[in-house]
Each structure stands twice: as structure tokens, then as C-alpha cells.
Design a protein around this motif. Structure first.
Motif, PDB file in Angstrom:
ATOM      1  N   SER A   1     -49.461 -62.155  19.799  1.00 37.32           N
ATOM      2  CA  SER A   1     -48.578 -62.980  18.958  1.00 37.32           C
ATOM      3  C   SER A   1     -47.148 -62.455  19.016  1.00 37.32           C
ATOM      4  O   SER A   1     -46.185 -63.233  19.028  1.00 37.32           O
ATOM      5  N   ARG A   2     -46.997 -61.141  19.075  1.00 39.96           N
ATOM      6  CA  ARG A   2     -45.658 -60.558  19.187  1.00 39.96           C
ATOM      7  C   ARG A   2     -45.072 -60.832  20.577  1.00 39.96           C
ATOM      8  O   ARG A   2     -43.866 -61.047  20.711  1.00 39.96           O
ATOM      9  N   MET A   3     -45.923 -60.783  21.609  1.00 36.42           N
ATOM     10  CA  MET A   3     -45.463 -61.102  22.962  1.00 36.42           C
ATOM     11  C   MET A   3     -44.906 -62.518  23.018  1.00 36.42           C
ATOM     12  O   MET A   3     -43.873 -62.771  23.653  1.00 36.42           O
ATOM     13  N   VAL A   4     -45.590 -63.444  22.370  1.00 40.21           N
ATOM     14  CA  VAL A   4     -45.138 -64.841  22.361  1.00 40.21           C
ATOM     15  C   VAL A   4     -43.801 -64.960  21.632  1.00 40.21           C
ATOM     16  O   VAL A   4     -42.883 -65.654  22.090  1.00 40.21           O
ATOM     17  N   ASN A   5     -43.674 -64.265  20.498  1.00 38.32           N
ATOM     18  CA  ASN A   5     -42.424 -64.320  19.743  1.00 38.32           C
ATOM     19  C   ASN A   5     -41.268 -63.733  20.541  1.00 38.32           C
ATOM     20  O   ASN A   5     -40.161 -64.302  20.582  1.00 38.32           O
ATOM     21  N   LEU A   6     -41.507 -62.579  21.177  1.00 36.97           N
ATOM     22  CA  LEU A   6     -40.448 -61.955  21.963  1.00 36.97           C
ATOM     23  C   LEU A   6     -40.097 -62.814  23.178  1.00 36.97           C
ATOM     24  O   LEU A   6     -38.924 -62.954  23.531  1.00 36.97           O
TER      25      LEU A   6
ATOM     26  N   HIS B   1     -58.621 -56.704  27.103  1.00 42.50           N
ATOM     27  CA  HIS B   1     -57.917 -57.900  26.648  1.00 42.50           C
ATOM     28  C   HIS B   1     -56.763 -57.475  25.749  1.00 42.50           C
ATOM     29  O   HIS B   1     -56.733 -56.344  25.242  1.00 42.50           O
ATOM     30  N   VAL B   2     -55.826 -58.380  25.558  1.00 45.91           N
ATOM     31  CA  VAL B   2     -54.691 -58.107  24.686  1.00 45.91           C
ATOM     32  C   VAL B   2     -55.097 -58.431  23.251  1.00 45.91           C
ATOM     33  O   VAL B   2     -55.522 -59.557  22.968  1.00 45.91           O
ATOM     34  N   PRO B   3     -54.980 -57.480  22.335  1.00 47.23           N
ATOM     35  CA  PRO B   3     -55.352 -57.765  20.941  1.00 47.23           C
ATOM     36  C   PRO B   3     -54.454 -58.845  20.349  1.00 47.23           C
ATOM     37  O   PRO B   3     -53.273 -58.947  20.713  1.00 47.23           O
ATOM     38  N   PRO B   4     -54.981 -59.658  19.432  1.00 51.56           N
ATOM     39  CA  PRO B   4     -54.201 -60.762  18.850  1.00 51.56           C
ATOM     40  C   PRO B   4     -52.876 -60.313  18.241  1.00 51.56           C
ATOM     41  O   PRO B   4     -51.874 -61.027  18.355  1.00 51.56           O
ATOM     42  N   TRP B   5     -52.857 -59.149  17.584  1.00 51.45           N
ATOM     43  CA  TRP B   5     -51.619 -58.689  16.952  1.00 51.45           C
ATOM     44  C   TRP B   5     -50.515 -58.476  17.987  1.00 51.45           C
ATOM     45  O   TRP B   5     -49.339 -58.713  17.703  1.00 51.45           O
TER      46      TRP B   5
END
Length: 389
Positions: free
Chosen positions: A22-27, A15-19
């Protein structure tokens, strides 16, 4: 659009770690703002219907270049990012049970977008039926997302899984499609030797014959089916695919769609689906008939070819490779190198400033285009991008 090659998408259980997410969403939010400013609503959605662009976008935000999660994570990041943006683009659906919420989400979206939710629901159902029923390549759909514009523009990205090979396959759709004649913008996955493809242009006459078949007396349909079964049994233990394609080639053992197990499990049609299908005049309407599933479609296709001599396309249509974009920030599982939080945050900070100032500084757009030209000339060592498991 000329698409060549293919990309393997093995099933990843991590799975993708939360940290990182969240950066993926921002980018994603920053990139979408730049895209929307350059291409508008329709142009932005059109880009995501292109499998090469989608995979490259996935690589840029740091998702593994070859993972089945390329689809689920990237569309989830898109959905979350667009959910908080007011630019006239939203994503509905998703993985598993979220795919089943598409009708409700579309009806809700109709309150703020100039769209016909019922027309889009029909398109969504039809696209799912094509890739589950009209095209049978051994992959069962488990993800279905629709990108919607406030002007009615749409694209669909859905994915199926082959439980035996543990590989996924992604299907891309753009709104300007015939639905039933070479409809895909592209298909990303592992190319196999055979697949039932009734939506190929090669299958056009067979589609018309299938419509004629379902409008016949069900007794005659079953009689034709018995003849098909007799032909299959007469072929012995060899693959019926070899007979149909006129080749002695046996499909590899790992590829085991319904076509390869006809002899062992039998072949049948849904009597109820046939009754409901009486009177249909188009292949598109036939696909939307309740109960018209893969087994019945397979039987009808075999009757069309073996009894009425109307050719059906048995060629796997998968086509793709955009590994160079994996060098942007690295990959979640370390290919071609691990993601650095510090570098990711530096990129986010820089893009934030670009997005904030691009409308004020007329020199920023030309500068970004210059950087893009320089990047195209980079001789990146794509052989370092290894499969991740």
C-alpha cells in the motif's frame, strides 16, 4: 542509449506484505505526478521503457533490487496507482492470467483514450512472439504489461522464467522499434553463452532466407531439415552450438535451451504453421502466423545457417546495475537494510506536501534538482547490496 552490465534476477517465492505494498502504491502515485509534471505523458512512459530507470524506480519504492518480483510488483504498483489517477496513462496486463487480458483491457481503454486498440493488440502479440519465438534464450514468458498513453504512446515490459536455473529475465520495449532488428530498449537478466537471436542485425540475411524457406514446397523444407538432423547426429554428443559458432567451447550445464537438446529430443517443424506461412513476405508477418512456435523457428534458423550458409546470431543480448537506488528506503528482504515504516511514512508525507505545493512554489523544482545533483555525488557503499533469497 548506452546500457552496460547486467543484473541477476533470481526467482523469489515470498510476497510483499500488504502494509508495504500500500505504501509502494502511494509513493508510486506521488513520483508519477512529479514525473508527469516534468516530462508529460510520452516522456514518463519513455522512462519506464529504460531498464535502468525501471530498476531504479523499483529500488526506490522498496522492492528487492535483484528479485524477479522487481518486475511483477513494480508494474502491479504502477497499474494500481495509475488506475486511480487522471493523467492520461494506464497499465494493462500483468502476471500470469492477467497477461491474457491485454486485448480486452485495451478495447475497454479505447473508450476513453485516443488509441487504436487493434493496432496495440497486434503490437502486444508481436512483442510476445519476438521474446518467446524469435529470441530463444531459455526463458518462458509469464508476465506481460503494456503502459499506454492517451495519445497512443506505449511501452512494454515483459518477463520470462528459466525453470531450470530459477532466474528471470526482463525485456523492455519502446514504441519506436522495428520489432525485428535489434528491437529491445534493454534486457535485464543473467547473461548466458548462447541464445538464438533472429532479431539481431547480424541475422538480417538469415531472416530473408527464412522467408524464402517457408515459401518453398514443404517437401523441400523437410528434406533440408533431414540434412540438418544428419549434420547434428554426425556431430555426436557435443553441443551443436560449438559447431555453429566455430568454437570448441561447451555451454555450461545449467544453461539448457532447446538448442542444447536437439540431439536428444529431435528437431521438427509444424506442417500446419508452414502451410499458413506460405505467401508471407516479411519476418514480422511470419511471427504472427498461428502455430509459428519456438521449435519451428529454431528449425528454420538452423536450415538457413547450416544449409544456405546465412549467419544467425547466437549471442545472448542481455545487458545492466543501479544498486545505489536501493539505499532510498531499503529492501523488502533487508538488502541493503530493512524498510522502516516510520521513515517510509515520513517520505510519503514530505512528497505529498511537495506535490501539493510544487505548482504554487516556484522554488521547489530548482531545490529538487539541487538535491538530485547532491545525491549523484554520494559515495554509497553499493557492495553492501547483497543478493536476496
Amino acid at each position: 542509449m548506452g546500457l552496460t552490465g547486467f543484473a541477476d534476477l533470481p526467482l523469489h517465492e515470498g510476497h510483499v506484505p500488504p502494509w508495504l505494498f500500500s505504501r509502494m502504491v502511494n509513493l508510486t502515485s506521488l513520483l508519477i505526478r512529479l514525473m508527469h509534471d516534468e516530462y508529460g505523458v510520452k516522456g514518463t512512459i519513455r522512462l519506464f521503457s529504460n531498464p535502468i530507470f525501471f530498476q531504479s524506480f523499483n529500488n526506490i519504492i522498496g522492492m528487492d533490487w535483484d528479485s524477479s518480483g522487481s518486475t511483477t510488483v513494480t508494474t502491479a504498483a504502477l497499474k494500481e496507482a495509475l488506475g486511480s489517477m487522471d493523467i492520461g496513462i494506464k497499465v494493462v496486463g500483468g502476471k500470469g492470467e492477467h497477461a491474457l487480458k491485454v486485448p480486452d483491457e485495451l478495447r475497454e481503454l479505447e473508450r476513453s483514450f485516443n488509441i487504436s486498440s487493434e493496432e496495440l493488440i497486434t503490437a502486444s502479440r508481436l512483442v510476445a512472439k519476438v521474446d518467446n519465438v524469435a529470441l530463444q534464450d531459455g526463458h518462458r514468458l509469464y508476465h506481460h504489461s503494456m503502459i499506454i498513453g492517451d495519445d497512443g504512446t506505449w511501452a512494454i515490459i515483459q518477463q520470462g522464467l528459466n525453470p531450470e536455473t530459477k532466474y528471470a529475465r526482463r525485456y523492455h520495449w519502446w514504441m519506436e522499434t522495428s520489432f525485428i532488428n535489434n528491437p529491445h530498449e534493454g534486457i535485464v537478466g543473467v547473461k548466458n553463452d548462447h541464445a538464438l537471436n533472429t532479431v539481431s542485425s547480424i541475422s538480417e540475411r538469415a531472416r530473408s532466407t527464412i522467408i524464402d524457406i517457408v515459401n518453398q514446397d514443404p517437401v523441400k523444407v523437410n528434406r533440408d531439415l533431414l540434412r540438418v538432423k544428419s549434420m547434428v547426429r554426425g556431430y555426436g554428443n557435443k553441443s551443436i552450438l560449438s559447431y555453429i559458432s566455430g568454437s570448441d567451447y561447451e555451454p555450461p550445464s545449467y544453461y539448457n535451451p532447446r538448442l542444447n537438446i536437439i540431439v536428444n529430443r529431435g528437431l521438427g517443424v509444424s506442417e500446419e504453421a508452414l502451410r499458413r506461412a506460405r505467401g508471407v513476405s516479411s519476418f514480422k508477418d511470419l511471427l504472427l502466423v498461428k502455430g509459428m512456435g519456438p521449435s519451428t523457428m529454431l528449425a528454420l534458423a538452423l536450415i538457413a545457417q547450416l544449409i544456405y550458409d546465412m549467419p544467425v546470431d547466437w549471442t545472448d543480448p542481455v545487458n545492466l546495475d543501479p544498486r545505489r537506488f536501493a539505499f532510498a528506503l531499503g529492501g523488502k528482504d533487508g538488502s541493503p537494510y530493512p524498510i522502516s515504516k516510520e521513515i517510509y511514512d515520513t517520505v510519503l508525507d514530505l512528497l505529498n506536501r511537495i506535490v501539493d505545493n510544487i505548482s504554487k512554489d516556484s522554488g521547489l523544482k530548482p531545490y529538487l534538482k539541487h538535491i538530485a545533483k547532491v545525491a549523484k555525488k554520494l559515495n554509497l557503499p553499493v557492495d553492501l547490496v547483497k543478493p536476496t533469497y
